[in-house]
Motif scaffolding. Structure first.
Motif, PDB file in Angstrom:
ATOM      1  N   LEU A   1      66.421 -36.555 -20.980  1.00 49.44           N
ATOM      2  CA  LEU A   1      67.090 -35.345 -21.446  1.00 49.44           C
ATOM      3  C   LEU A   1      66.798 -34.178 -20.506  1.00 49.44           C
ATOM      4  O   LEU A   1      65.660 -33.987 -20.069  1.00 49.44           O
ATOM      5  CB  LEU A   1      66.620 -34.994 -22.859  1.00 49.44           C
ATOM      6  CG  LEU A   1      67.014 -35.973 -23.961  1.00 49.44           C
ATOM      7  CD1 LEU A   1      66.343 -35.603 -25.268  1.00 49.44           C
ATOM      8  CD2 LEU A   1      68.518 -36.012 -24.139  1.00 49.44           C
ATOM      9  N   GLY A   2      67.833 -33.432 -20.189  1.00 53.72           N
ATOM     10  CA  GLY A   2      67.672 -32.267 -19.342  1.00 53.72           C
ATOM     11  C   GLY A   2      67.765 -32.537 -17.861  1.00 53.72           C
ATOM     12  O   GLY A   2      67.787 -31.597 -17.063  1.00 53.72           O
TER      13      GLY A   2
ATOM     14  N   GLU B   1      77.047 -42.420 -17.399  1.00 56.81           N
ATOM     15  CA  GLU B   1      76.291 -43.655 -17.179  1.00 56.81           C
ATOM     16  C   GLU B   1      74.881 -43.404 -16.665  1.00 56.81           C
ATOM     17  O   GLU B   1      74.006 -44.256 -16.778  1.00 56.81           O
ATOM     18  CB  GLU B   1      77.043 -44.552 -16.188  1.00 56.81           C
ATOM     19  CG  GLU B   1      78.300 -45.201 -16.751  1.00 56.81           C
ATOM     20  CD  GLU B   1      79.476 -44.253 -16.792  1.00 56.81           C
ATOM     21  OE1 GLU B   1      80.519 -44.633 -17.343  1.00 56.81           O
ATOM     22  OE2 GLU B   1      79.363 -43.115 -16.279  1.00 56.81           O
ATOM     23  N   GLN B   2      74.632 -42.237 -16.086  1.00 58.09           N
ATOM     24  CA  GLN B   2      73.307 -41.949 -15.549  1.00 58.09           C
ATOM     25  C   GLN B   2      72.279 -41.658 -16.632  1.00 58.09           C
ATOM     26  O   GLN B   2      71.081 -41.802 -16.403  1.00 58.09           O
ATOM     27  CB  GLN B   2      73.371 -40.728 -14.613  1.00 58.09           C
ATOM     28  CG  GLN B   2      74.079 -40.951 -13.306  1.00 58.09           C
ATOM     29  CD  GLN B   2      74.033 -39.709 -12.440  1.00 58.09           C
ATOM     30  OE1 GLN B   2      74.966 -38.927 -12.416  1.00 58.09           O
ATOM     31  NE2 GLN B   2      72.925 -39.525 -11.748  1.00 58.09           N
ATOM     32  N   CYS B   3      72.728 -41.234 -17.804  1.00 53.58           N
ATOM     33  CA  CYS B   3      71.826 -40.702 -18.827  1.00 53.58           C
ATOM     34  C   CYS B   3      71.388 -41.758 -19.836  1.00 53.58           C
ATOM     35  O   CYS B   3      72.185 -42.590 -20.262  1.00 53.58           O
ATOM     36  CB  CYS B   3      72.489 -39.532 -19.551  1.00 53.58           C
ATOM     37  SG  CYS B   3      72.998 -38.205 -18.435  1.00 53.58           S
ATOM     38  N   GLY B   4      70.129 -41.683 -20.229  1.00 54.94           N
ATOM     39  CA  GLY B   4      69.581 -42.633 -21.195  1.00 54.94           C
ATOM     40  C   GLY B   4      70.306 -42.601 -22.524  1.00 54.94           C
ATOM     41  O   GLY B   4      70.464 -43.632 -23.182  1.00 54.94           O
ATOM     42  N   PHE B   5      70.786 -41.406 -22.944  1.00 54.95           N
ATOM     43  CA  PHE B   5      71.532 -41.278 -24.189  1.00 54.95           C
ATOM     44  C   PHE B   5      73.032 -41.397 -23.971  1.00 54.95           C
ATOM     45  O   PHE B   5      73.816 -41.266 -24.907  1.00 54.95           O
ATOM     46  CB  PHE B   5      71.208 -39.944 -24.871  1.00 54.95           C
ATOM     47  CG  PHE B   5      69.910 -39.946 -25.628  1.00 54.95           C
ATOM     48  CD1 PHE B   5      69.859 -40.342 -26.949  1.00 54.95           C
ATOM     49  CD2 PHE B   5      68.732 -39.579 -25.002  1.00 54.95           C
ATOM     50  CE1 PHE B   5      68.664 -40.364 -27.650  1.00 54.95           C
ATOM     51  CE2 PHE B   5      67.527 -39.584 -25.687  1.00 54.95           C
ATOM     52  CZ  PHE B   5      67.493 -39.982 -27.017  1.00 54.95           C
ATOM     53  N   GLY B   6      73.452 -41.626 -22.720  1.00 54.31           N
ATOM     54  CA  GLY B   6      74.867 -41.862 -22.446  1.00 54.31           C
ATOM     55  C   GLY B   6      75.757 -40.649 -22.482  1.00 54.31           C
ATOM     56  O   GLY B   6      76.973 -40.772 -22.651  1.00 54.31           O
ATOM     57  N   LEU B   7      75.185 -39.434 -22.328  1.00 57.14           N
ATOM     58  CA  LEU B   7      76.005 -38.232 -22.350  1.00 57.14           C
ATOM     59  C   LEU B   7      75.550 -37.266 -21.265  1.00 57.14           C
ATOM     60  O   LEU B   7      74.398 -36.821 -21.261  1.00 57.14           O
ATOM     61  CB  LEU B   7      75.936 -37.543 -23.718  1.00 57.14           C
ATOM     62  CG  LEU B   7      76.687 -36.206 -23.826  1.00 57.14           C
ATOM     63  CD1 LEU B   7      78.188 -36.428 -23.624  1.00 57.14           C
ATOM     64  CD2 LEU B   7      76.428 -35.545 -25.169  1.00 57.14           C
ATOM     65  N   CYS B   8      76.462 -36.962 -20.346  1.00 59.60           N
ATOM     66  CA  CYS B   8      76.222 -35.945 -19.318  1.00 59.60           C
ATOM     67  C   CYS B   8      77.108 -34.761 -19.671  1.00 59.60           C
ATOM     68  O   CYS B   8      78.327 -34.821 -19.526  1.00 59.60           O
ATOM     69  CB  CYS B   8      76.562 -36.489 -17.931  1.00 59.60           C
ATOM     70  SG  CYS B   8      76.301 -35.299 -16.587  1.00 59.60           S
TER      71      CYS B   8
ATOM     72  N   ILE C   1      74.100 -31.849 -17.282  1.00 59.34           N
ATOM     73  CA  ILE C   1      72.751 -32.089 -17.804  1.00 59.34           C
ATOM     74  C   ILE C   1      72.800 -33.242 -18.804  1.00 59.34           C
ATOM     75  O   ILE C   1      73.694 -33.323 -19.645  1.00 59.34           O
ATOM     76  CB  ILE C   1      72.186 -30.836 -18.503  1.00 59.34           C
ATOM     77  CG1 ILE C   1      72.058 -29.684 -17.505  1.00 59.34           C
ATOM     78  CG2 ILE C   1      70.833 -31.136 -19.129  1.00 59.34           C
ATOM     79  CD1 ILE C   1      71.059 -29.919 -16.399  1.00 59.34           C
ATOM     80  N   CYS C   2      71.827 -34.173 -18.721  1.00 61.49           N
ATOM     81  CA  CYS C   2      71.752 -35.266 -19.698  1.00 61.49           C
ATOM     82  C   CYS C   2      71.413 -34.701 -21.073  1.00 61.49           C
ATOM     83  O   CYS C   2      70.435 -33.951 -21.227  1.00 61.49           O
ATOM     84  CB  CYS C   2      70.692 -36.293 -19.280  1.00 61.49           C
ATOM     85  SG  CYS C   2      71.183 -37.333 -17.883  1.00 61.49           S
ATOM     86  N   ALA C   3      72.222 -35.045 -22.078  1.00 61.57           N
ATOM     87  CA  ALA C   3      72.044 -34.505 -23.422  1.00 61.57           C
ATOM     88  C   ALA C   3      72.174 -35.609 -24.463  1.00 61.57           C
ATOM     89  O   ALA C   3      72.554 -36.737 -24.157  1.00 61.57           O
ATOM     90  CB  ALA C   3      73.082 -33.413 -23.690  1.00 61.57           C
ATOM     91  N   ARG C   4      71.841 -35.266 -25.702  1.00 66.02           N
ATOM     92  CA  ARG C   4      72.004 -36.200 -26.816  1.00 66.02           C
ATOM     93  C   ARG C   4      73.418 -36.072 -27.392  1.00 66.02           C
ATOM     94  O   ARG C   4      73.894 -34.965 -27.614  1.00 66.02           O
ATOM     95  CB  ARG C   4      70.996 -35.906 -27.929  1.00 66.02           C
ATOM     96  CG  ARG C   4      69.574 -36.337 -27.638  1.00 66.02           C
ATOM     97  CD  ARG C   4      68.719 -36.147 -28.887  1.00 66.02           C
ATOM     98  NE  ARG C   4      67.375 -36.664 -28.712  1.00 66.02           N
ATOM     99  CZ  ARG C   4      66.348 -35.955 -28.270  1.00 66.02           C
ATOM    100  NH1 ARG C   4      66.538 -34.687 -27.954  1.00 66.02           N
ATOM    101  NH2 ARG C   4      65.148 -36.483 -28.135  1.00 66.02           N
ATOM    102  N   PRO C   5      74.075 -37.191 -27.661  1.00 67.21           N
ATOM    103  CA  PRO C   5      75.381 -37.106 -28.325  1.00 67.21           C
ATOM    104  C   PRO C   5      75.228 -36.499 -29.710  1.00 67.21           C
ATOM    105  O   PRO C   5      74.191 -36.645 -30.361  1.00 67.21           O
ATOM    106  CB  PRO C   5      75.823 -38.577 -28.406  1.00 67.21           C
ATOM    107  CG  PRO C   5      75.040 -39.274 -27.340  1.00 67.21           C
ATOM    108  CD  PRO C   5      73.714 -38.571 -27.297  1.00 67.21           C
TER     109      PRO C   5
END
Length: 266
Positions: A140-141, A148-155, A159-163
């Motif tokens: 996150l962040g 596809e880069q983010c652990g939670f699947g949302l860019c 910034i990687c964020a939570r859906p």
């Protein structure tokens, strides 16, 4: 069984033309392996011949098959002249020079972004929007370009964020959360005024519904004016904000002179 090596004169010419190819940008020539050194290296026919079996105790191969001598040599560091991806530690030969990472490497599938770097935690994804390799499984962040880069699947906004609705997402009511989660105050929230989607707190735990202080492990019922268990109460001095008389060390909780907020008054 050892493979026969070319004669000294032929080998010297081959080394000069193979290890020092024409490049399109500045790079550092790799060291010239001597015939004596090559004899100490394992024979090979392909790069796969030089790869060791990856296990929890055995790191990925750090060698490539050097042709035409057909011997395994150590992979080349970033900035070294190269002709193929397999020669480079980062598995990316960019315009004749070993790149520092695989970011921007052309790809069509995830396996194209394989790396034999020494960091087993580093992962890469093939971004379908750009058909290039990008660092993956980001927290996150972290800065990102595609989901596809983010652990939670949302860019979101780079910034990687939570859906929305997933565990840890900011919420106002339980209907906004995924099945099995509730919207409640949490000690893990960025601030005590923010609710987040989470598993339902147990009886008496922070954020659990309460009718009085006796219902809470902390002995404090009330967070932001709501009847839910909060942190252990620290009494407020005169002039400090409060919700009720019990919040004050002395006196009671009254509206201030401007009638816009409650404060402790003696």
């Amino acid at each position: 069984m050892r493979l026969p090596l070319p004669g000294p004169t032929t080998l010297t010419l081959l080394l000069l033309t193979t290890l020092h190819p024409p490049t399109t940008k500045a790079c550092t020539p790799p060291p010239d392996p001597t015939p004596e050194y090559l004899l100490t290296r394992a024979p090979c026919t392909t790069d796969a011949t030089c790869q060791t079996t990856t296990t929890t105790t055995t790191p990925p191969s750090t060698e490539f098959c050097f042709h035409p001598a057909n011997r395994c040599l150590p992979r080349l560091a970033a900035g070294t002249c190269c002709t193929t991806d397999a020669e480079c530690t980062a598995n990316y030969c960019q315009a004749g020079s070993c790149a520092l990472t695989q970011t921007g490497k052309p790809c069509t599938q995830g396996s194209d972004c394989r790396t034999d770097d020494t960091d087993p935690q580093q992962r890469w994804v093939c971004a379908p929007q750009t058909n290039t390799c990008l660092p993956g499984v980001l927290g996150l962040g972290a800065p990102c370009r595609v989901d596809e880069q983010c652990g939670f699947g949302l860019c979101a906004a780079g910034i990687c964020a939570r859906p929305a609705g997933e565990y840890g997402a900011v919420c106002r009511q339980t209907q906004e959360c995924a099945a099995g989660l509730v919207c409640a105050y949490s000690l893990f929230s960025e601030d005590r005024a923010t609710k987040m989607c989470q598993a339902a707190p147990g009886p008496g735990a922070y954020g659990a519904p309460c009718a009085g202080d006796g219902d809470c492990v902390s002995g404090s019922c009330g967070v932001n004016g709501e009847l839910v268990c909060g942190e252990p109460r620290v009494c407020k001095e005169e002039g400090e904000g409060c919700w009720r008389d019990a919040d004050c060390c002395r006196g009671g909780c009254r509206f201030g002179r401007l009638w816009v907020w409650r404060t402790c008054e003696v």
